[in-house]
Design an enzyme around this catalytic site. Sequence first.
Site, mmCIF file in Angstrom:
data_model
loop_
_atom_site.group_PDB
_atom_site.id
_atom_site.type_symbol
_atom_site.label_atom_id
_atom_site.label_comp_id
_atom_site.label_asym_id
_atom_site.label_seq_id
_atom_site.Cartn_x
_atom_site.Cartn_y
_atom_site.Cartn_z
ATOM 1 N N HIS A 90 30.227 26.148 37.345
ATOM 2 C CA HIS A 90 31.418 25.927 36.526
ATOM 3 C C HIS A 90 32.298 24.907 37.237
ATOM 4 C CE1 HIS A 90 34.352 27.047 33.378
ATOM 5 N NE2 HIS A 90 35.220 26.626 34.280
ATOM 6 N N CYS A 91 32.639 23.835 36.537
ATOM 7 C CA CYS A 91 33.384 22.732 37.149
ATOM 8 C C CYS A 91 34.785 22.646 36.549
ATOM 9 C CB CYS A 91 32.630 21.419 36.925
ATOM 10 S SG CYS A 91 33.461 19.980 37.650
#
Length: 311
Positions: free
Chosen positions: A157-158
């Site tokens: 998850h960025c």
Amino acid sequence: MMAWNVFKFCTALRALGSIMVVLVLGIIGVTYYVIVVAKYGPALFYGGLDSFVALLVLVLFHSLLVMLLWSYFTTVLTDPGGVPPNWRPSIDEESGDADPLVRLAREDPDLDLNQSAMLGEPANPRTRVCRKCNRLKPPRCHHCSVCGRCILKMDHHCVWVVNCVGALNYKYFLLFLFYTFLVTTLVTSLLLPLFIAFFTVGEKNGTPEIHVATFVTFVLNVSFALSILGFLIMHISLVFGNTTTIEAFQKKTNSKWHYDLGRRRNFEQVFGTDKRYWLIPAYSEEDLECMPVLQGFEYPTRPDLDELQQL
């Protein structure tokens, strides 16, 4: 000592995401001001070689910037790939490659898969259940606590893209890294003489505001260029090994990775087979139709390693 609450941390990441988009656009805005407005835009009117060099710089800078923004917003706006509520793995009746848990799920869509899975290990090791979503998980799928759902071929998850990086937007994320590295490297190279000039004695051209903006822009771009270079090297190695960031930890305990099809095919699993689309955040219609891997549910494996696993 207070216990660390992972759920509060995930909520904070979701809130931070929108701020990060504004931050990215802010950094791009400051860079654009220094390169285009303050330095090379006015140089177009100097005449002679200076104007020609300025034109080349501006064309290259704008071309890379367009590709960066295109890749970035495609990553942000593309769903990384979720699992449909009633998804069930396909059953090969002839070979008998079917798990009793899958059969129960097909017969009763409202079945509590968590309780059923606790009765014993699935007969087929490829059958996986998410205990948070209470759903069957496709191969290479993992649960994201920030998004609150399972993501197909999840990498991570960025917060920079306010999104998960998964099967459907991994290529776009890699192109975003690639073009960001090219832009920041270009800007660093262009501003390096001006940065050095800050520490020399003598009269400096421009207003104090431009000097400050140039100094900040150089520091930001050189920092991002160096950090993104490390990410690029890491993800290039993952692509050639047909591995995600999460799977890289699993691979440490299993040297024979059955998704490893060779460097060429591993690369095509992410970027497609049409070379014309390798450097743009899109796929050809033919690849989308002929490559199930791009949908995130089916992944080809090495037959020799599959046979070893079944022995």
